[in-house]
Design an enzyme around this catalytic site. Structure first.
Site, PDB file in Angstrom:
ATOM      1  N   GLY A 161       0.833  -1.204   0.000  1.00 16.32           N
ATOM      2  CA  GLY A 161       0.000   0.000   0.000  1.00 16.32           C
ATOM      3  C   GLY A 161       0.861   1.245   0.000  1.00 16.32           C
ATOM      4  O   GLY A 161       1.967   1.272  -0.557  1.00 16.32           O
ATOM      5  N   ARG A 162       0.347   2.265   0.667  1.00 18.17           N
ATOM      6  CA  ARG A 162       1.006   3.588   0.622  1.00 18.17           C
ATOM      7  C   ARG A 162       2.459   3.533   1.096  1.00 18.17           C
ATOM      8  O   ARG A 162       3.374   4.004   0.414  1.00 18.17           O
ATOM      9  CB  ARG A 162       0.235   4.564   1.512  1.00 18.17           C
ATOM     10  CG  ARG A 162      -1.138   4.911   1.006  1.00 18.17           C
ATOM     11  CD  ARG A 162      -1.882   5.692   2.080  1.00 18.17           C
ATOM     12  NE  ARG A 162      -3.204   6.078   1.625  1.00 18.17           N
ATOM     13  CZ  ARG A 162      -4.256   5.259   1.643  1.00 18.17           C
ATOM     14  NH1 ARG A 162      -4.142   4.010   2.073  1.00 18.17           N
ATOM     15  NH2 ARG A 162      -5.437   5.678   1.219  1.00 18.17           N
ATOM     16  N   ILE A 163       2.662   3.010   2.324  1.00 21.12           N
ATOM     17  CA  ILE A 163       4.004   3.074   2.909  1.00 21.12           C
ATOM     18  C   ILE A 163       4.964   2.164   2.139  1.00 21.12           C
ATOM     19  O   ILE A 163       6.082   2.561   1.791  1.00 21.12           O
ATOM     20  CB  ILE A 163       3.951   2.696   4.405  1.00 21.12           C
ATOM     21  CG1 ILE A 163       3.142   3.745   5.175  1.00 21.12           C
ATOM     22  CG2 ILE A 163       5.359   2.576   4.990  1.00 21.12           C
ATOM     23  CD1 ILE A 163       2.800   3.371   6.606  1.00 21.12           C
ATOM     24  N   SER A 194      -0.589  -2.892 -11.364  1.00 20.06           N
ATOM     25  CA  SER A 194      -0.540  -1.566 -10.735  1.00 20.06           C
ATOM     26  C   SER A 194       0.791  -1.309 -10.021  1.00 20.06           C
ATOM     27  O   SER A 194       0.983  -0.238  -9.446  1.00 20.06           O
ATOM     28  CB  SER A 194      -1.702  -1.404  -9.748  1.00 20.06           C
ATOM     29  OG  SER A 194      -1.399  -2.068  -8.544  1.00 20.06           O
ATOM     30  N   THR A 234       7.312  -1.954  10.823  1.00 22.60           N
ATOM     31  CA  THR A 234       6.831  -0.624  11.228  1.00 22.60           C
ATOM     32  C   THR A 234       5.305  -0.592  11.185  1.00 22.60           C
ATOM     33  O   THR A 234       4.716   0.494  11.205  1.00 22.60           O
ATOM     34  CB  THR A 234       7.373   0.478  10.300  1.00 22.60           C
ATOM     35  OG1 THR A 234       7.057   0.119   8.948  1.00 22.60           O
ATOM     36  CG2 THR A 234       8.865   0.680  10.450  1.00 22.60           C
ATOM     37  N   GLU A 240       3.023  -2.027  23.858  1.00 24.98           N
ATOM     38  CA  GLU A 240       3.767  -0.769  23.686  1.00 24.98           C
ATOM     39  C   GLU A 240       3.529   0.107  24.903  1.00 24.98           C
ATOM     40  O   GLU A 240       2.368   0.292  25.274  1.00 24.98           O
ATOM     41  CB  GLU A 240       3.308  -0.050  22.421  1.00 24.98           C
ATOM     42  CG  GLU A 240       3.831  -0.721  21.175  1.00 24.98           C
ATOM     43  CD  GLU A 240       3.370  -0.043  19.894  1.00 24.98           C
ATOM     44  OE1 GLU A 240       2.665   0.982  19.983  1.00 24.98           O
ATOM     45  OE2 GLU A 240       3.704  -0.550  18.826  1.00 24.98           O
ATOM     46  N   HIS A 281       7.346   3.233  18.548  1.00 25.56           N
ATOM     47  CA  HIS A 281       6.208   3.619  17.691  1.00 25.56           C
ATOM     48  C   HIS A 281       6.262   5.113  17.371  1.00 25.56           C
ATOM     49  O   HIS A 281       5.314   5.863  17.632  1.00 25.56           O
ATOM     50  CB  HIS A 281       4.868   3.251  18.348  1.00 25.56           C
ATOM     51  CG  HIS A 281       3.755   3.134  17.346  1.00 25.56           C
ATOM     52  ND1 HIS A 281       2.688   2.284  17.506  1.00 25.56           N
ATOM     53  CD2 HIS A 281       3.541   3.757  16.162  1.00 25.56           C
ATOM     54  CE1 HIS A 281       1.868   2.389  16.480  1.00 25.56           C
ATOM     55  NE2 HIS A 281       2.372   3.287  15.636  1.00 25.56           N
ATOM     56  N   ALA A 320       7.608   6.072  14.167  1.00 26.92           N
ATOM     57  CA  ALA A 320       7.983   6.178  12.754  1.00 26.92           C
ATOM     58  C   ALA A 320       7.352   7.392  12.081  1.00 26.92           C
ATOM     59  O   ALA A 320       7.980   8.053  11.256  1.00 26.92           O
ATOM     60  CB  ALA A 320       7.604   4.897  12.013  1.00 26.92           C
TER      61      ALA A 320
END
Ligand SMILES: NC(=O)c1ccc[n+]([C@@H]2O[C@H](COP(=O)([O-])OP(=O)(O)OC[C@H]3O[C@@H](n4cnc5c(N)ncnc54)[C@H](O)[C@@H]3O)[C@@H](O)[C@H]2O)c1
Length: 347
Positions: A166-168, A194, A246, A277, A296, A298
């Site tokens: 996806g995006r990241i 794609s 991440t 966390e 956490h 990033a």
């Protein structure tokens, strides 16, 4: 006056009355760059305290949500709530069904964390394969023979396996291509056509894990993906490979990861996310020189924070103003109750 009660509506003499400002609860302190805008557009409630995680919540109609859980207990403390606006893309910590049943809109900021998180994944990858933690610790300890003892990996020509595309992951792929890496991915919801030129779709997860020198995880945490990295997945990674996460800690069986590191099968790991966390200070993952853990953060660059905070605020204000927000996670709420409420039909 109840904390968070909107200010009076009277303006200077002769001016028409203004609408009361909506009461918005901020999980984290308001970013200084947004202080003026926040003061103009809402009444600030929160942030919570250690003693009272629900401080000032009762009057809130909106929430700017960070990383805590937004469950029914939270919603019970916020009877007037109409929108939970997450400053980030992941909404696994929000009970979406409960919010939807209560007519609470949930929004996120899908593009806010993308670039910073991708850069952080690359940073973790470089720290792990260049063995930065061990080298730094050896220097601190005053050891000798650094050059001979240092073990590290050159990335040019190596294969990066992206789990989720996806995006990241796409940003990570672009940076990794600049490092001369071959990039492969697995994502059942993305077709090969794609993908950018040069990025190759793996047949499935075992195919990806068996060919990647570095595996980097970028999938959302869902009932299906929870625990997707266990003993079998670590065993099927290439010997000497590095593991980077991440995305979310609960995607990974951390005991299995530790066993794989202890056995020498994996070269190292870079984690921005863990379960829980934060990790307790004595957790073994925090005390190895082949693992780097960050808490956490990033997406928490100046730029990332500003994008996420600004977008979350925009969307909370949109909902409270009766406008459909840009990134509505539970659109069924909109048709059913938010719009009529904004028009005065619902309290
Ligand atoms: N550490 C941080 O600060 C931080 C910041 C932002 C996002 N995240 C996490 O990273 C995740 C990814 O973010 P994104 O912006 O790339 O999200 P995205 O929605 O753009 O991409 C996620 C991709 O994962 C794919 N996917 C879903 N299930 C899969 C599976 N089982 N196997 C393979 N692919 C699968 C989806 O098809 C999608 O293409 C988020 O869900 C969030 O949990 C962490």
């Amino acid at each position: 006056m109840v904390p968070g009660t909107p200010p009076t509506t009277a303006g200077p003499p002769g001016t028409p009355p203004t609408r009361p400002l909506p009461a918005i609860w901020f999980e984290r302190p308001v970013l200084p760059a947004f202080a003026a805008r926040v003061a103009e557009t809402c009444t600030v409630l929160g942030p919570p305290t250690e003693d009272d995680p629900y401080a000032e919540l009762e009057a809130a109609v909106g929430v700017i949500a960070g990383a805590r859980r937004y469950d029914t207990a939270f919603m019970d403390h916020a009877p007037r709530l109409r929108v939970i606006a997450r400053t980030g893309i992941g909404y696994d910590a929000v009970d979406i069904d409960a919010a939807t049943r209560r007519g609470i809109a949930v929004t996120n900021t899908p593009d806010g964390p993308t670039v910073s998180t991708a850069e952080h994944a690359i940073a973790l990858m470089l720290i792990v394969v260049k063995n930065v933690v061990a080298a730094r610790d050896a220097l601190r300890a005053g050891s000798s023979g650094y050059f001979s003892r240092h073990e590290a990996i050159e990335l040019r020509g190596k294969t990066l396996g992206l789990v989720g595309f996806g995006r990241i992951a796409r940003q990570v792929a672009a940076i990794a291509a600049g490092l001369g890496m071959r990039v492969r991915y697995v994502d059942p919801f993305v077709d090969a056509a794609s993908a950018p030129p040069g990025v190759e779709r793996a047949r499935d997860l075992p195919d990806l894990l068996g060919t990647a020198d570095v595996v980097s995880v970028h999938v959302p945490l869902t009932d299906e993906s929870r625990g997707m990295f266990g003993p079998a997945q670590f065993a099927s990674m290439k010997p000497g490979a590095a593991f980077i996460n991440t995305a979310r800690g609960a995607l990974v069986d951390q005991d299995a990861l530790l066993l794989s590191l202890d056995s020498g099968h994996l070269f190292g790991a870079g984690l921005d996310v863990t379960a829980p966390e934060p990790l307790p200070p004595d957790h073994p993952l925090l005390h190895r020189d082949d693992v780097i853990v960050t808490p956490h953060v990033a997406s928490a660059t100046n730029e990332g924070k500003a994008r996420m905070f600004g977008s979350a605020l925009d969307q909370a204000l949109a909902v409270l103003d009766g406008r459909r927000p840009e990134h509505l996670v539970n659109p069924e709420v909109w048709e059913r109750s938010v719009a009529p409420a904004a028009a005065g039909g619902r309290e």
